[in-house]
Motif scaffolding. Structure first.
Motif, PDB file in Angstrom:
ATOM      1  N   LEU A 224     -25.821 -70.932 -25.387  1.00 46.68           N
ATOM      2  CA  LEU A 224     -25.592 -70.560 -23.991  1.00 46.68           C
ATOM      3  C   LEU A 224     -24.438 -69.573 -23.867  1.00 46.68           C
ATOM      4  CD1 LEU A 224     -26.506 -71.283 -21.095  1.00 46.68           C
ATOM      5  CD2 LEU A 224     -24.722 -73.025 -21.066  1.00 46.68           C
ATOM      6  N   LYS A 225     -23.428 -69.746 -24.715  1.00 45.92           N
ATOM      7  CA  LYS A 225     -22.241 -68.895 -24.657  1.00 45.92           C
ATOM      8  C   LYS A 225     -22.290 -67.791 -25.723  1.00 45.92           C
ATOM      9  CE  LYS A 225     -20.595 -69.933 -21.218  1.00 45.92           C
ATOM     10  NZ  LYS A 225     -20.021 -69.032 -20.243  1.00 45.92           N
ATOM     11  N   GLY A 226     -23.440 -67.580 -26.295  1.00 44.87           N
ATOM     12  CA  GLY A 226     -23.584 -66.499 -27.280  1.00 44.87           C
ATOM     13  C   GLY A 226     -22.830 -66.738 -28.568  1.00 44.87           C
ATOM     14  N   LEU A 227     -22.666 -67.995 -28.944  1.00 43.99           N
ATOM     15  CA  LEU A 227     -21.894 -68.293 -30.150  1.00 43.99           C
ATOM     16  C   LEU A 227     -22.787 -68.593 -31.358  1.00 43.99           C
ATOM     17  CD1 LEU A 227     -19.134 -70.565 -28.571  1.00 43.99           C
ATOM     18  CD2 LEU A 227     -18.967 -68.158 -29.171  1.00 43.99           C
ATOM     19  N   THR A 228     -24.081 -68.371 -31.202  1.00 42.81           N
ATOM     20  CA  THR A 228     -24.982 -68.622 -32.332  1.00 42.81           C
ATOM     21  C   THR A 228     -24.713 -67.603 -33.438  1.00 42.81           C
ATOM     22  OG1 THR A 228     -26.654 -69.523 -30.869  1.00 42.81           O
ATOM     23  CG2 THR A 228     -27.408 -68.763 -33.001  1.00 42.81           C
ATOM     24  N   LYS A 229     -24.624 -68.086 -34.661  1.00 37.47           N
ATOM     25  CA  LYS A 229     -24.388 -67.176 -35.782  1.00 37.47           C
ATOM     26  C   LYS A 229     -25.695 -66.472 -36.149  1.00 37.47           C
ATOM     27  CE  LYS A 229     -20.176 -68.454 -36.015  1.00 37.47           C
ATOM     28  NZ  LYS A 229     -19.155 -67.583 -35.463  1.00 37.47           N
ATOM     29  N   LYS A 230     -25.560 -65.213 -36.588  1.00 34.45           N
ATOM     30  CA  LYS A 230     -26.771 -64.456 -36.892  1.00 34.45           C
ATOM     31  C   LYS A 230     -27.016 -64.324 -38.385  1.00 34.45           C
ATOM     32  CE  LYS A 230     -26.769 -61.687 -32.712  1.00 34.45           C
ATOM     33  NZ  LYS A 230     -25.476 -61.156 -32.243  1.00 34.45           N
ATOM     34  N   CYS A 231     -25.939 -64.455 -39.161  1.00 31.67           N
ATOM     35  CA  CYS A 231     -26.120 -64.207 -40.590  1.00 31.67           C
ATOM     36  C   CYS A 231     -25.256 -65.139 -41.416  1.00 31.67           C
ATOM     37  CB  CYS A 231     -25.781 -62.752 -40.899  1.00 31.67           C
ATOM     38  SG  CYS A 231     -25.800 -62.373 -42.649  1.00 31.67           S
ATOM     39  N   LEU A 232     -25.841 -65.629 -42.494  1.00 35.26           N
ATOM     40  CA  LEU A 232     -25.148 -66.505 -43.422  1.00 35.26           C
ATOM     41  C   LEU A 232     -24.837 -65.720 -44.681  1.00 35.26           C
ATOM     42  CD1 LEU A 232     -27.185 -69.690 -43.210  1.00 35.26           C
ATOM     43  CD2 LEU A 232     -25.007 -69.689 -44.312  1.00 35.26           C
ATOM     44  N   VAL A 233     -23.564 -65.592 -45.024  1.00 30.07           N
ATOM     45  CA  VAL A 233     -23.190 -64.884 -46.239  1.00 30.07           C
ATOM     46  C   VAL A 233     -22.970 -65.919 -47.338  1.00 30.07           C
ATOM     47  CG1 VAL A 233     -21.553 -63.301 -47.289  1.00 30.07           C
ATOM     48  CG2 VAL A 233     -22.112 -63.089 -44.859  1.00 30.07           C
ATOM     49  N   LEU A 234     -23.701 -65.757 -48.442  1.00 32.94           N
ATOM     50  CA  LEU A 234     -23.729 -66.797 -49.471  1.00 32.94           C
ATOM     51  C   LEU A 234     -23.165 -66.330 -50.793  1.00 32.94           C
ATOM     52  CD1 LEU A 234     -27.375 -67.705 -48.660  1.00 32.94           C
ATOM     53  CD2 LEU A 234     -25.490 -69.341 -48.451  1.00 32.94           C
ATOM     54  N   ASP A 235     -22.398 -67.188 -51.410  1.00 32.33           N
ATOM     55  CA  ASP A 235     -21.987 -67.001 -52.787  1.00 32.33           C
ATOM     56  C   ASP A 235     -23.162 -67.435 -53.675  1.00 32.33           C
ATOM     57  OD1 ASP A 235     -20.196 -66.907 -55.102  1.00 32.33           O
ATOM     58  OD2 ASP A 235     -20.264 -69.092 -55.003  1.00 32.33           O
ATOM     59  N   LEU A 236     -23.117 -67.124 -54.966  1.00 29.80           N
ATOM     60  CA  LEU A 236     -24.234 -67.514 -55.851  1.00 29.80           C
ATOM     61  C   LEU A 236     -23.845 -68.659 -56.794  1.00 29.80           C
ATOM     62  CD1 LEU A 236     -25.751 -64.004 -56.656  1.00 29.80           C
ATOM     63  CD2 LEU A 236     -26.588 -65.713 -55.049  1.00 29.80           C
ATOM     64  N   ASP A 237     -23.046 -68.333 -57.852  1.00 30.26           N
ATOM     65  CA  ASP A 237     -22.684 -69.368 -58.829  1.00 30.26           C
ATOM     66  C   ASP A 237     -22.018 -70.555 -58.146  1.00 30.26           C
ATOM     67  OD1 ASP A 237     -23.532 -67.835 -61.002  1.00 30.26           O
ATOM     68  OD2 ASP A 237     -21.583 -66.862 -61.241  1.00 30.26           O
ATOM     69  N   GLY A 238     -22.543 -71.747 -58.383  1.00 26.42           N
ATOM     70  CA  GLY A 238     -21.939 -72.948 -57.809  1.00 26.42           C
ATOM     71  C   GLY A 238     -22.345 -73.198 -56.373  1.00 26.42           C
ATOM     72  N   THR A 239     -23.036 -72.230 -55.773  1.00 23.43           N
ATOM     73  CA  THR A 239     -23.463 -72.389 -54.380  1.00 23.43           C
ATOM     74  C   THR A 239     -24.992 -72.449 -54.298  1.00 23.43           C
ATOM     75  OG1 THR A 239     -21.493 -71.215 -53.632  1.00 23.43           O
ATOM     76  CG2 THR A 239     -23.280 -71.421 -52.059  1.00 23.43           C
ATOM     77  N   LEU A 240     -25.661 -71.394 -54.795  1.00 21.73           N
ATOM     78  CA  LEU A 240     -27.135 -71.425 -54.789  1.00 21.73           C
ATOM     79  C   LEU A 240     -27.690 -72.062 -56.054  1.00 21.73           C
ATOM     80  CD1 LEU A 240     -28.445 -68.173 -53.114  1.00 21.73           C
ATOM     81  CD2 LEU A 240     -27.784 -70.353 -52.132  1.00 21.73           C
ATOM     82  N   TRP A 241     -26.883 -72.080 -57.117  1.00 22.68           N
ATOM     83  CA  TRP A 241     -27.279 -72.807 -58.322  1.00 22.68           C
ATOM     84  C   TRP A 241     -26.038 -73.329 -59.003  1.00 22.68           C
ATOM     85  CZ3 TRP A 241     -28.770 -67.396 -58.264  1.00 22.68           C
ATOM     86  CH2 TRP A 241     -27.850 -66.547 -58.889  1.00 22.68           C
ATOM     87  N   GLY A 242     -26.216 -74.240 -59.966  1.00 26.92           N
ATOM     88  CA  GLY A 242     -25.063 -74.795 -60.649  1.00 26.92           C
ATOM     89  C   GLY A 242     -24.712 -73.972 -61.878  1.00 26.92           C
ATOM     90  N   GLY A 243     -23.432 -73.817 -62.155  1.00 24.51           N
ATOM     91  CA  GLY A 243     -22.990 -73.082 -63.333  1.00 24.51           C
ATOM     92  C   GLY A 243     -22.840 -71.596 -63.062  1.00 24.51           C
ATOM     93  N   ILE A 244     -22.374 -70.887 -64.088  1.00 25.55           N
ATOM     94  CA  ILE A 244     -22.076 -69.461 -63.949  1.00 25.55           C
ATOM     95  C   ILE A 244     -23.120 -68.678 -64.732  1.00 25.55           C
ATOM     96  CG2 ILE A 244     -20.361 -67.690 -64.493  1.00 25.55           C
ATOM     97  CD1 ILE A 244     -18.271 -70.023 -64.183  1.00 25.55           C
ATOM     98  N   VAL A 245     -23.919 -67.893 -64.024  1.00 26.62           N
ATOM     99  CA  VAL A 245     -25.050 -67.225 -64.672  1.00 26.62           C
ATOM    100  C   VAL A 245     -24.571 -66.228 -65.722  1.00 26.62           C
ATOM    101  CG1 VAL A 245     -25.324 -65.438 -62.906  1.00 26.62           C
ATOM    102  CG2 VAL A 245     -27.291 -66.154 -64.268  1.00 26.62           C
TER     103      VAL A 245
END
Lengths: 74, 761
Positions: free
Chosen positions: B394-415
């Protein structure tokens, strides 16, 4: 935690300023809403469920201590 | 240091001299240790003159006092003495010494010091002391209270608001939240965007307001609240000149509890009662909502109905026409449909919110009986957070984009170190939790949320994973922008915002590294940096608890995006209504890969040998070296079994070791994860072994079986497949099978496929 400390925590006052005669008349924040918050806090801290009649009795610190004793709180 | 006087005359010891002399007989020379005497002297001096003790300690601070075991106790006593008798300057000097000697002092000492500074009007010194405490113990409520008083004294409004927020984070009890709410009414409003929220309810829900206030403050809103008088929602809505309409709310939350509209609900209502009540209630609510929509421009949020008691019909409830549980669900469904026709009216799923809290915890019968408070202290913060799902869009506070890290965030360990094969990402844990997190992220893209990558990596290490890793759910095409380099993440995030042409305040940043999070928080405070838990199995939950991705309506563009993904959704939604068992197996669309084990599955094989109990014919617990030996051996064959069905890719779930002996092959081990038991895939596995043996010109296949406490589900495995018992010494059976007459076949509903692992070669 002592009853004074708990009352102090709920009403954000220094426990050292409290005595057995501190009551709903002497503590400004101890209104009806405050009373409910106090009962909830007492129940959580001392792991008891206080009956409504007892809860209504607890109008000063001495009475709180008396009632808690009946629930086996030392 | 002045050499302490060692007593040479035992008379000085007074009445204990005899005892001391006795002890000295057993431990000769002990009392001659100057260190003990020094300790005694310091203690006496502290009691007499703490200032003098401090002076002496400062003068001799270069002396190594570590052998003085009573030093921490001494410093503690001294600091208390100085607080009582000395000045805060002296206390602070002692704290310097304590830090140098690495003697920790309790938080209350620092707080007492801050208070002493405040008394001397040394506010900056007080602030420094408190901030030092908070940098070590951010949840020190006492310190926050003093800091709040300080902010009030100096009329620093923004800081005062921020400290109140911290205070609630440290202790989210109703009393703290209520305290903060009351205090804010004394403060000038912060400069946030105003929002006017009205609460109408049939029960006492006033305690929601402090929690709701807190949630608004956290996201920089300056909320104002209107709470209608107890149970007067109808009058407020129907009276054009009511205080509600004068308040001109942005959002109205209408919370009515079922027993207030339909008291028989808590008794034993008949089918007729229920039918009539349903009609009445739906009509009543719709009428109120329409009035509200007409007379104000507010968003109207109505909570659904929750049954807070057990059904009077017990376990028979869902068999009876007067079922209360079903009736409640149907009532909510009707209400949802009715409100869906109104653009600005929403049904808040209170039932769902309370399920998350747990109904037992969500109600407090005493508070209900005493004060008509239907919801407990445990339910209120959860409800307040849920309310924000309506306030934010209602107050326009919806986020539009998610910025993601990879190692340890989208998968485990360091590629970069482990390579695409080595990272944790796949259908077994560790790895499964990351797949599930990715799935939740993918779900957000279907709602129209953009994803971007910001990772410190070499692109050539990462891109093969994004493009080819078998178990990546998110692919290159799901990311609107990518920054894979070794530069500062804050710079990268700024570029991402520019590239996507959205404001920094529309971004949300997710990274498992606390240092990166801290950097982004400090450099780019507009970006919402999420506090990710250390445990990746909590990632998905953390993401889904965020209220920053809500939409009040779905736009044309969103719909187009959703249509693209629609096909996938349909496949998953397909319900299995198989008539026979065969139909059921066909409907599963089972696909199986059986192949000689590859070296990269070694760890998984060892894991299975040591974890599998039920479908395990010999329960031989082979270790890494054993399995390696089999893999290299020319007289042993190691097979792996990979299974996927219509819904899930199970990955490698089975293995077998076969020893090649002249005219016969012997199945040393055959095991399978219990996740795929009952899917008939073991038939395909055995059939493949038979085929390979036949191709190799072998006539006899032997199968071993060693009974264990847990493997009785497979005790008849060889018997059922036409093997005959050759020998049985009680603990070890050998079964024999003539391959010439082999009838073991792959079931027709199983598709055998070749492995086409993208990351294979």
């Amino acid at each position: 935690m002592t009853v004074e400390e708990l009352v102090g925590k709920v009403f954000k006052i220094n426990p050292e300023e409290l005595s057995d005669t501190s009551s709903r008349n002497t503590i400004e924040q101890w209104d009806s809403m405050g009373h409910l918050a106090l009962i909830t806090a007492l129940e959580e801290q001392f792991q008891v469920s206080i009956s409504i009649t007892d809860a209504m009795e607890m109008a000063n610190i001495r009475k709180i201590k008396d009632v808690l004793k009946e629930y086996g709180v030392r | 240091m002045t050499q302490p006087r060692v007593p040479d005359d035992s008379a000085e010891m007074g009445e204990w001299s005899e005892l001391i002399a006795e002890i000295e007989q057993d431990y000769p020379g002990n009392s001659r240790e100057p260190i003990r005497y020094l300790s005694f002297l310091l203690e006496s001096l502290t009691a007499q003159s703490p200032e003098r003790t401090l002076q002496l300690l400062q003068k001799h601070q270069q002396t190594d006092l570590r052998p003085l075991r009573s030093l921490p106790a001494l410093v503690n006593t001294l600091v208390r003495q100085l607080l009582a008798k000395g000045t805060p300057y002296q206390v602070e000097e002692l704290l310097v010494l304590a830090t140098a000697w690495q003697i920790p002092l309790p938080v209350e000492i620092h707080i007492a010091l801050a208070k002493a500074w405040i008394q001397l009007s040394e506010l900056n010194r007080a602030r420094t002391v408190l901030q030092q405490v908070l940098s070590k113990t951010p949840a020190a409520s006492e310190a926050l209270h003093v800091l709040y008083e300080l902010a009030m004294m100096e009329k620093r409004t923004t800081e005062a608001h921020a400290v109140l927020n911290q205070l609630i984070e440290a202790d989210p009890s109703l009393s703290t939240v209520a305290f903060a709410y009351k205090e804010r009414s004394k403060l000038p409003s912060n400069s946030g965007q105003p929002v006017r929220l009205a609460l109408l309810s049939s029960y006492v829900l006033d305690q929601l307001i402090p929690y709701w206030d807190f949630e608004c403050r956290k996201v920089g809103l300056a909320p104002e609240f209107y709470v209608a008088p107890f149970n007067q929602y109808t009058q407020e809505i129907l009276n054009q000149n009511s205080a509600l309409y004068n308040f001109n709310p942005h959002l109205v939350f209408l919370a009515i509890s079922i027993e207030d509209l339909f008291p028989e609900f808590t008794g034993y209502p008949s089918s007729e009662d229920l039918n009539k009540a349903k009609e009445d209630i739906t009509g009543n609510i719709l009428h109120l909502v329409k009035e509200l929509l007409q007379r104000s421009s507010a968003l109207v949020v109505v909570s659904d109905f929750v049954s807070m008691h057990h059904s009077p019909h017990g376990i028979l409830d869902n068999r009876l026409p007067q079922s209360l549980l079903r009736w409640t669900a149907e009532l909510n469904k009707t209400l949802a449909d009715t409100l869906a026709a109104q653009e600005r009216a929403f049904l808040l799923p209170l039932t769902e919110v309370l399920n998350w809290v747990g109904k037992t915890k969500a109600k407090n019968p005493k508070m209900d009986y005493m004060a008509s408070m239907r919801l407990s202290e445990a339910a209120l913060p959860e409800l307040a957070r849920y309310c924000m799902r309506y306030v934010k869009p209602l107050k326009g506070l919806t986020k539009k984009c998610l910025v993601l890290d990879l190692d340890g965030t989208l998968w485990g360990g360091i590629v970069g170190e482990l390579g695409p094969e080595g990272i944790h990402l796949g259908p077994t844990a560790p790895g499964k939790e990351y797949m599930d997190f990715q799935r939740a992220l993918l779900n957000l893209t279907r709602r129209g949320i953009l994803l971007a990558i910001c990772s410190k990596n070499n692109p050539e290490d990462v891109l093969p994973v994004l493009r080819e890793h078998k178990y990546m759910i998110l692919r290159e095409e799901h990311f609107g922008a990518m920054r894979i380099n070794w530069r500062n993440k804050a710079e990268n995030i700024k570029e991402i915002a520019e590239e996507l042409n959205i404001g920094l305040d529309s971004l949300l940043f997710i990274d498992d590294n606390p240092n990166e999070r801290e950097l982004v928080r400090q450099v780019l405070p507009e970006v919402l940096t999420v506090e990710l838990p250390r445990d990746p199995s909590r990632y998905r939950m953390t993401l889904e608890n965020l209220s920053d991705f809500e939409l009040l309506a779905i736009t044309k563009e969103d719909e187009m995006r959703i249509a693209q993904y629609g096909a996938i959704g349909k496949r998953h939604a397909m319900r299995n209504t198989a008539a026979s068992l065969d139909d059921y197996f066909y409907s599963l669309a089972l696909r199986v890969i059986i192949e000689p084990a590859k070296p990269e599955v070694l760890n998984r094989l060892v894991q299975m040998f040591n974890k599998t109990n039920q479908f395990n014919l010999t329960t031989r617990r082979y270790q890494t070296t054993d399995v390696e030996r089999f893999l290299k051996s020319s007289i042993s064959r190691v097979y792996t079994l990979e299974v996927s069905d219509r819904f899930v890719d199970h990955g490698v779930v089975g293995t077998a070791i076969v020893h090649v002996e002249r005219n016969q092959w012997r199945i040393d081990s055959l095991l399978m994860s219990c996740r795929v038991m009952g899917l008939t895939v073991e038939q395909a596995f055995l059939a493949r072994i038979c085929e390979d043996a036949l191709d190799a010109g072998v006539t006899t296949l032997l199968g071993e079986f060693i009974p264990s406490k847990k493997n009785h589900p497979v005790k008849d495995f060889y018997c059922q497949n036409g093997f005959t018992l050759q020998s049985d010494d009680g603990g070890h059976q050998i079964w024999e099978y003539e391959l010439a007459s082999s009838k073991v076949k792959t079931p027709p509903w199983i598709t055998l496929t070749e492995n086409k692992l993208g990351h294979d070669r």
